[in-house]
Design an enzyme around this catalytic site. Structure first.
Site, PDB file in Angstrom:
ATOM      1  N   LYS A 145       0.844  -1.192   0.000  1.00 24.40           N
ATOM      2  CA  LYS A 145       0.000   0.000   0.000  1.00 24.40           C
ATOM      3  C   LYS A 145       0.882   1.245   0.000  1.00 24.40           C
ATOM      4  O   LYS A 145       1.612   1.483   0.952  1.00 24.40           O
ATOM      5  CB  LYS A 145      -0.905   0.033   1.228  1.00 24.40           C
ATOM      6  CG  LYS A 145      -1.945   1.167   1.178  1.00 24.40           C
ATOM      7  CD  LYS A 145      -2.621   1.383   2.505  1.00 24.40           C
ATOM      8  CE  LYS A 145      -1.821   2.274   3.410  1.00 24.40           C
ATOM      9  NZ  LYS A 145      -1.750   3.687   2.908  1.00 24.40           N
ATOM     10  N   GLU A 165      10.731   0.840  10.125  1.00 29.50           N
ATOM     11  CA  GLU A 165      11.746   1.884   9.983  1.00 29.50           C
ATOM     12  C   GLU A 165      11.044   3.201  10.259  1.00 29.50           C
ATOM     13  O   GLU A 165      10.253   3.691   9.454  1.00 29.50           O
ATOM     14  CB  GLU A 165      12.360   1.870   8.582  1.00 29.50           C
ATOM     15  CG  GLU A 165      13.656   2.666   8.513  1.00 29.50           C
ATOM     16  CD  GLU A 165      13.594   3.822   7.535  1.00 29.50           C
ATOM     17  OE1 GLU A 165      13.561   4.973   8.016  1.00 29.50           O
ATOM     18  OE2 GLU A 165      13.581   3.578   6.332  1.00 29.50           O
ATOM     19  N   CYS A 213      14.200  10.460   6.605  1.00 27.68           N
ATOM     20  CA  CYS A 213      14.308  10.017   8.000  1.00 27.68           C
ATOM     21  C   CYS A 213      15.749  10.088   8.503  1.00 27.68           C
ATOM     22  O   CYS A 213      15.989  10.443   9.660  1.00 27.68           O
ATOM     23  CB  CYS A 213      13.776   8.594   8.154  1.00 27.68           C
ATOM     24  SG  CYS A 213      11.996   8.460   7.897  1.00 27.68           S
ATOM     25  N   GLU A 222      11.477  15.513  15.491  1.00 22.58           N
ATOM     26  CA  GLU A 222      11.821  15.442  14.076  1.00 22.58           C
ATOM     27  C   GLU A 222      10.923  16.413  13.305  1.00 22.58           C
ATOM     28  O   GLU A 222       9.739  16.139  13.102  1.00 22.58           O
ATOM     29  CB  GLU A 222      11.641  14.015  13.548  1.00 22.58           C
ATOM     30  CG  GLU A 222      12.022  13.867  12.092  1.00 22.58           C
ATOM     31  CD  GLU A 222      11.806  12.458  11.568  1.00 22.58           C
ATOM     32  OE1 GLU A 222      12.562  12.034  10.673  1.00 22.58           O
ATOM     33  OE2 GLU A 222      10.884  11.779  12.052  1.00 22.58           O
TER      34      GLU A 222
END
Length: 483
Positions: free
Chosen positions: A182, A255, A289, A387
């Protein structure tokens, strides 16, 4: 066809709409999502939104296909995946243009994402999948056989749509699993088109790609016939995936986010490393990331490096990814755009913050944020602790290596880190103390297909790449044989 403008790509999509790949067939849906071009903030195309019935059909097709796929030889699977890599390379321009339209990154970098995915794919399938002998002598031989898990549910993010989807497909299929993938509902176009290109590369049902929103991701996490979830995304969503998967004890590769620290020691060559630091922090407009998110600089170099970084940032061209002059594109979606703007408002309100360059969203259409360098902040602020996932970088001063290590490690994130120094031995000693899944010296960002990649602490569970990454998609079985 020329893929040189958003208008050309939109015209092509209007005439050739993307579809799901389910059991070897391309199918549409009654429901569609409007996909927004982040360079304009306007809908540029429609993408099919899978129903639960279509999702369940994809899982059933994968279950039916998986056993026969697992029974093929490693060489057979390698040949199919190599053909898949060829398809990627042959259609890099088209897929790159779709990424530029829906994700915003410059066209050359969109094509580079496709070519890099093909290169990583070929490197991964060159890794030997062999039984592991643990004891070959004595009264009993012991070896470990690695079997496929079954059906892998893969959930890809919006920041690097193809570059992060293809490794999931590669790891799962090479090890004998079937896949239901997906893509993000923000960036489904290139991935669904990839399914169309792969339609005849694999047997029906081996690879299925369905569009949809969070409800399909939740269904994937709870479906009893999916043995493993491979997810890339935020820590909060990763936790939800893990919780939803718990009743069926699914295997997981997560992750998750990163708030990577880079440590610039007192002996670093500032003039030489400024372009590298900027590239590693602002790659994909900071939406990676493993990008540098916290830059710790020794006090003796802090002001000089901050000034040079600000000068560098001021020269960078921000704009539409189809403009060949553009170096950085927009933030990908409105929600993330608003999140970055909220961080900037907090920065401007902080009495110690010094915005050296940038600091504002651009007026007009699109989700553009100026490349921003901020000095004067410390831990305890959102820009440093969280972040941001946008083109905003804090620079922090430190006095000793021990202090830098302590502050870099004082985070629940642990995806990557780096050390910048002319003294490689000292840099390596620091690198060994940093708690992160990957630590680079004198560079930052990038995976090696032969080296396991994953996060420490809240930045993830499991790995991709290298033999260890492949084995995360398999079930070990110890075999004891009397000699």
């Amino acid at each position: 066809m020329q893929w040189s403008s958003a208008q050309a790509v939109m015209a092509h999509l209007a005439a050739h709409s993307v579809r799901h790949l389910i059991d070897g067939e391309l199918v549409g849906s009654e429901s569609v999502d409007g996909i927004v071009n982040p360079s304009t903030g306007e809908v540029c195309a429609n993408s099919p939104k899978a129903s639960f019935e279509q999702f369940n059909e994809a899982v059933s097709a994968a279950v039916r296909a998986q056993k026969a796929w697992a029974a093929t030889t490693v060489e057979d699977r390698r040949e199919r995946l190599s053909a898949f890599a060829d398809v990627l390379s042959e259609h890099a321009e088209e897929l790159g243009a779709l990424i530029t339209l829906e994700q915003g990154r410059p066209f050359a970098l969109g094509m580079g994402e496709i070519q890099r995915a093909a290169t990583l794919l070929n490197a991964v399938i060159a890794i030997d999948l062999e039984d592991e002998t643990l004891r070959g002598k004595g009264p009993e031989k012991v070896y470990v056989k690695y079997r496929p898990l079954g059906v892998v549910g893969a959930i890809a993010p919006w920041n690097v749509p193809i570059g992060l989807a293809v490794p999931k497909i590669t790891h799962a299929l090479y090890t004998g699993n079937a896949v239901v993938l997906k893509p993000s509902p923000y960036t489904p176009l290139a991935t669904l088109r990839l399914g169309e290109l792969a339609q005849h590369v694999f047997p029906p049902g081996v690879l299925n790609i369905v569009g949809g929103g969070n409800e399909i991701g939740e269904a994937m996490s709870t479906h009893p016939d999916i043995a493993k979830i491979s997810f890339t995304g935020s820590i909060p969503t990763g936790r939800r995936v893990m919780a939803a998967s718990a009743p069926h004890l699914k295997r997981l590769t997560l992750e998750l986010g990163g708030n990577d620290a880079a440590i610039v020691r007192h002996d670093a060559d500032v003039e030489r490393i400024v372009p590298q630091l900027f590239a590693a922090a602002f790659v994909n407009s900071g939406q990676v990331c493993m990008a540098i998110k916290r830059l710790y600089v020794h006090e003796s170099l802090h002001d000089r490096l901050a000034s040079l970084l600000a000068e560098h940032a001021a020269k960078v061209v921000v704009g539409d990814g189809f403009d060949p002059k553009t170096q950085l594109g927009p933030v990908q979606n409105k929600a993330q755009f608003e999140s970055v703007k909220a961080v900037l408002r907090e920065v401007h309100a902080h009495p110690d913050a010094r915005v050296l360059v940038g600091g504002h969203a651009r007026e007009g259409a699109g989700y553009y944020i100026e490349p921003t360098i901020v000095a004067g902040l410390a831990e305890g602020t959102s820009l440093v602790d969280q972040e941001t996932f946008g083109p905003v970088l804090p620079i922090l001063s430190f006095t000793s290596d021990d202090e830098a290590v302590q502050r870099a490690n004082a985070s629940n994130f642990g995806l990557g880190a780096s050390v910048w120094s002319e003294d490689i031995r000292s840099a390596e000693a620091i690198a060994r103390r940093l708690v992160a899944g990957s630590v680079w010296i004198n560079r930052h960002v990038g995976v090696d297909p032969l080296v396991p990649f994953g996060g420490a602490k809240s930045s993830g569970i499991g790995h991709q790449f290298g033999l260890a990454g492949l084995r995360d998609f398999m079930q070990p079985a110890a075999i004891y044989v009397p000699t």
